[in-house]
Design an enzyme around this catalytic site. Structure first.
Site, PDB file in Angstrom:
ATOM      1  N   CYS A 152       0.812  -1.225   0.000  1.00 57.67           N
ATOM      2  CA  CYS A 152       0.000   0.000   0.000  1.00 57.67           C
ATOM      3  C   CYS A 152       0.845   1.275   0.000  1.00 57.67           C
ATOM      4  O   CYS A 152       0.536   2.234  -0.715  1.00 57.67           O
ATOM      5  CB  CYS A 152      -0.962  -0.001   1.191  1.00 57.67           C
ATOM      6  SG  CYS A 152      -0.199  -0.438   2.763  1.00 57.67           S
ATOM      7  N   HIS A 249      -2.270   6.750   4.310  1.00 52.38           N
ATOM      8  CA  HIS A 249      -0.827   6.748   4.554  1.00 52.38           C
ATOM      9  C   HIS A 249      -0.229   8.047   4.034  1.00 52.38           C
ATOM     10  O   HIS A 249      -0.385   8.389   2.853  1.00 52.38           O
ATOM     11  CB  HIS A 249      -0.160   5.584   3.824  1.00 52.38           C
ATOM     12  CG  HIS A 249      -0.480   4.230   4.371  1.00 52.38           C
ATOM     13  ND1 HIS A 249      -1.219   4.027   5.528  1.00 52.38           N
ATOM     14  CD2 HIS A 249      -0.147   2.982   3.917  1.00 52.38           C
ATOM     15  CE1 HIS A 249      -1.318   2.725   5.761  1.00 52.38           C
ATOM     16  NE2 HIS A 249      -0.691   2.074   4.797  1.00 52.38           N
TER      17      HIS A 249
END
Length: 357
Positions: A152, A249
C-alpha cells in the site's frame, strides 16, 4: 460495454475483503458470485460471518450470500477472483485458483517477486500486462493469469515517481518516510496500548518491500515480454512508521535526479498533467486525475484528503527544493482503496479493456 463477469472474493470477511464488497456490490462489469473465507465462516450467510467494520452497511445483494471455504473447485465458475487473503495462507490458495484457469488479482506479497507475475499499480504500469501471454505459456493456461498489487505504501509512492521519471529521466536516490494508518494492519490490528498517544517506528517487512518493489513497478518489460527489467541505478531508502490514524498513509519523499534537478514549478506542472492508461481505456474506477495536487502549505492530510476522487488518487503537496537531494514533497494515499482493493478492481477493469478477460 463488456458482458458481466462473475467474481469471487477470497478473504471476504477481512478488512480488504470488506472493501472489495463495497467496490464491487454495484459495479457495472463485475457481479459478486462467490465469497470465500476461513472454515469458521464457511456455511454461514455473509452477514452472519463477518464483523463488519465499514462506515457503510453491508450491501443487500451480498448480505445473504453463503460463504464457502477458499477451495478452488468452488470458484471454478468465476471469471475473476480477487484475493484479500493474508500472506500466510494466500500462496497455495491463489496458485490453486490460477490452476483452475481463473484470472486472479492478489493483494498479498507472495508472488510479487515472481519473474513472470506482473506487479501492477493501475495508474502507473499497465504495460506490464504484456507479460501475461508468457505467463500463460509457463502455467499452461488458456484464460487465467495472476496479477499482484504492490504494498500500500509503495503504491502511493510510485505514482508521482512515475510522473517524474517520465518527464525528467531516471532518479538516482529516493528517500521516503511513511506515517501509516492503523487500518493497514488489518483487524483487530495494532493493540490500543501500543498506538494511542504513540507512534510505532517499525512495521515488519514494510521497508524491504518498498525498497524492492519500486524497481519492478517503474522498471520496464523486457524485450521479448517474458519478464521485467528492474531499475538498476535507483537506490530507495524507506523508513516506515505506524501512527494513530484510521485510514490514509502520509509519506515524506526526497529524490535526486540522475540528469539534474527540475525546478519546483516544473515538478508541479508535471504532476498536474500526469495521465494514465486506465483513464484512456475508459475504466469505470479510473480517477479523473491520478495525482491531485494541493498548493496548501498544510496539505495533504489523512482526514481531509484520503477520500479525494473516491480514494483512487494520490494527493501530492508541499513540493520544494531539497538541500540534501534535489526535490522533496508530501503525498497521501488511501491505503485500503488505491492501496489495496481499489488497485485490484482497477487492474481487473484494465484487463477487461485489453481483452484479457
Amino acid at each position: 460495454m463488456s458482458s458481466p463477469k462473475k467474481v469471487g472474493i477470497l478473504g471476504a470477511t477481512g478488512t480488504v475483503g470488506q472493501r472489495f464488497i463495497l467496490l464491487l456490490a454495484e459495479h457495472p462489469i463485475f457481479t459478486i458470485h462467490a465469497l470465500g473465507a476461513s472454515s469458521r465462516s464457511a456455511g454461514k450467510a455473509y452477514k452472519q460471518a463477518v464483523r463488519w467494520k465499514q462506515s457503510r452497511p453491508i450491501p443487500n445483494n451480498v448480505a445473504d450470500i453463503v460463504v464457502t471455504a477458499c477451495d478452488a473447485e468452488l470458484f471454478k465458475d468465476c471469471d475473476v477472483v480477487f484475493s484479500g487473503l493474508d500472506a500466510d495462507v494466500a500462496g497455495d490458495i491463489e496458485m490453486a485458483m490460477l490452476k483452475q484457469d481463473i484470472a486472479v488479482f492478489s493483494n498479498a506479497k507472495n508472488y510479487r517477486r515472481d519473474p513472470v507475475v506482473p506487479l501492477i499499480v493501475p495508474t502507473v504500469n499497465s504495460s506490464h500486462f504484456d507479460v501475461i501471454a508468457h505467463q500463460r505459456k509457463v502455467h499452461n493456461l488458456k484464460k487465467g493469469f495472476l496479477i499482484t498489487n504492490a504494498n500500500c505504501s509503495t503504491t502511493g509512492l510510485v505514482v508521482p515517481l512515475k510522473a517524474l521519471q517520465d518527464a525528467f529521466g531516471p532518479m538516482s536516490h529516493i528517500i521516503v518516510n511513511t506515517q501509516q494508518a492503523i487500518s493497514g494492519a488489518g483487524y483487530p490490528g495494532v493493540p490500543s496500548l501500543d498506538i494511542l498517544d504513540n507512534v510505532v517506528p517499525h512495521i515488519g517487512g514494510e521497508e524491504e518491500k518498498m525498497e524492492w518493489e519500486v524497481g519492478k513497478i517503474i522498471g520496464d518489460v523486457n524485450a521479448d515480454a517474458t519478464g521485467f527489467a528492474m531499475l538498476e541505478n535507483t537506490i530507495v531508502s524507506a523508513t516506515c512508521t505506524r501512527v494513530p490514524v484510521l485510514d490514509g498513509h502520509l509519506e515524506s519523499v526526497s529524490v535526486k535526479f540522475a540528469n539534474g534537478a527540475p525546478t519546483v514549478e516544473q515538478v508541479y506542472e508535471v504532476l498536474e498533467k500526469y495521465t494514465s492508461d486506465a483513464e484512456k481505456l475508459g475504466c469505470h474506477s479510473a480517477p479523473e486525475q491520478p495525482i491531485v495536487v494541493t498548493y496548501d502549505a498544510d496539505r495533504p492530510q489523512p482526514r481531509l484528503d484520503r477520500e479525494n476522487l473516491k480514494g483512487q488518487t494520490v494527493t501530492v503537496g508541499r513540493v520544494r527544493t531539497c538541500p540534501v537531494l534535489d526535490i522533496k514533497f508530501m503525498l497521501l494515499i488511501h491505503n485500503t482503496v488505491l492501496g489495496a482493493a481499489g488497485s485490484s478492481v482497477l487492474n481487473a477493469e484494465i484487463a477487461v479493456a485489453k481483452g484479457l478477460i
